[in-house]
Enzyme design. Sequence first.
Site, PDB file in Angstrom:
ATOM      1  N   ASP A   1       0.846  -1.189   0.000  1.00 29.56           N
ATOM      2  CA  ASP A   1       0.000   0.000   0.000  1.00 29.56           C
ATOM      3  C   ASP A   1       0.888   1.248   0.000  1.00 29.56           C
ATOM      4  O   ASP A   1       1.707   1.432   0.910  1.00 29.56           O
ATOM      5  CB  ASP A   1      -0.898  -0.010   1.245  1.00 29.56           C
ATOM      6  CG  ASP A   1      -2.058   0.968   1.133  1.00 29.56           C
ATOM      7  OD1 ASP A   1      -2.098   1.737   0.160  1.00 29.56           O
ATOM      8  OD2 ASP A   1      -2.920   0.967   2.030  1.00 29.56           O
TER       9      ASP A   1
ATOM     10  N   ASP B   1      -3.548   2.585  -5.529  1.00 33.64           N
ATOM     11  CA  ASP B   1      -2.368   2.620  -4.667  1.00 33.64           C
ATOM     12  C   ASP B   1      -2.220   1.383  -3.789  1.00 33.64           C
ATOM     13  O   ASP B   1      -1.515   1.390  -2.788  1.00 33.64           O
ATOM     14  CB  ASP B   1      -2.407   3.871  -3.769  1.00 33.64           C
ATOM     15  CG  ASP B   1      -3.676   3.959  -2.931  1.00 33.64           C
ATOM     16  OD1 ASP B   1      -4.553   3.083  -3.068  1.00 33.64           O
ATOM     17  OD2 ASP B   1      -3.791   4.910  -2.132  1.00 33.64           O
ATOM     18  N   GLU B   2      -2.866   0.282  -4.175  1.00 32.64           N
ATOM     19  CA  GLU B   2      -2.915  -0.901  -3.310  1.00 32.64           C
ATOM     20  C   GLU B   2      -2.830  -2.169  -4.155  1.00 32.64           C
ATOM     21  O   GLU B   2      -3.529  -2.306  -5.158  1.00 32.64           O
ATOM     22  CB  GLU B   2      -4.231  -0.859  -2.528  1.00 32.64           C
ATOM     23  CG  GLU B   2      -4.384  -1.883  -1.451  1.00 32.64           C
ATOM     24  CD  GLU B   2      -5.728  -1.746  -0.746  1.00 32.64           C
ATOM     25  OE1 GLU B   2      -5.921  -2.459   0.239  1.00 32.64           O
ATOM     26  OE2 GLU B   2      -6.586  -0.948  -1.193  1.00 32.64           O
TER      27      GLU B   2
END
Length: 406
Positions: A11, A105-106
């Site tokens: 993350d 973003d993960e």
Amino acid sequence: MSKNRSIIHLDLDSFFVSVERVRDSRLNGRPLLVGGMGDRGVVAAASYETREYGVRSGMAMKVARQLCPQAIVIKGDASVYSKYSHEVTEIIQNRVPVFEKASVDEFYADLSGMDKFFGIRKFASELRQTIIKESGLPISFGLSQNKIVSKIATGEAKPNNERFIETGTEKDFLAPLSAGKIPMIGNKTFQKLMSLGIREIRTIQQMPVEMLESVLGKNGRTIWKRAHGIDEVPIIPFHERKSISAERTFNKDTIDMVKLKATLVGMAENLAYQLRRGNKLTSSISVKIRYSDFQTVTKHAKIAYTSADHILIPKIEELFRQLYTRRLLIRLIGIKYTGLVGGNYQINLFDDSEEMLNLYNSIDKIRNRFGEHSVVRAVTFGGTSVGRGENPFNGQPPVVLAHRHR
């Protein structure tokens, strides 16, 4: 479930904030808010320095500025964040055989079996360092035998760190943590648990599953299993080609621009709603035209991650104008959204107001309850906008929105 799985969850820390700091190092260590600039703007991301003042993403920018008046406020740029997201995706794609892109973003990746060649821990740490070195962005990860425990471990590792949970120690790791850290426990569920005296995960671990089911319904069993570190959800392999699309073949070939625009806007709007309903964003759009002589032409465009009608519709209309050059009768038009990833439309809030966010939420609630065609733009009303032959309103008049690009 195999006990030998090794699942990593990565993350990017405060993603929008971190990108702004890579672009301007003077922002390092300073309180920073990214989002809408006006009084009605919304916080899309808040740096760790602002959080001690009670600032969080999703709150009104006006409130955030009052809580932390010394914060620097930057209007976000979705296209820049999309570019960095693609860069990190490529780094992972070049090093990991199977991975899932859960949002901009993960990421999750299955590293099972890699110990035969090199240590999983060593590989995971080196992957993280490679991302930091090549992108300049801080990133944290959790590594365990399943997705849920790894995701929670990432949260405990932040900021910019890593956490390993040995197989067999999942329950002990989870026990002292707040019950609110279990994915799928939102604020309302957490309040309900706290009213019953349940604050830590260890309390859930000590409860019979039937008791949790009686309080939380069918989700109770899933939450109970997650509290015990049990999760069988597989990695969903990432493919840029994931897409949703819609087409309309006209009963009679047409050159009626009003009709064509109504159809395009209606399809674009409906697909955008499908994205939001599935908590997805698109990063690529295409428009297809089939002329009366059956020649088919298509035009594509890369865009910043979005699921907002007012961003997608003008792009679709622009592609159609660029594509429609022959001035022949049209037999079919179609739209496709590709490069889909998980994520809500918080990323669209850099130039939008809280009012716009509330409008989308309200419209989508109406559609969820009364059907996807219960709210339409005025430009599509009366046209063949939904790309289907049947009456989409089932005898009920739809709510009509004035069509306006911001």
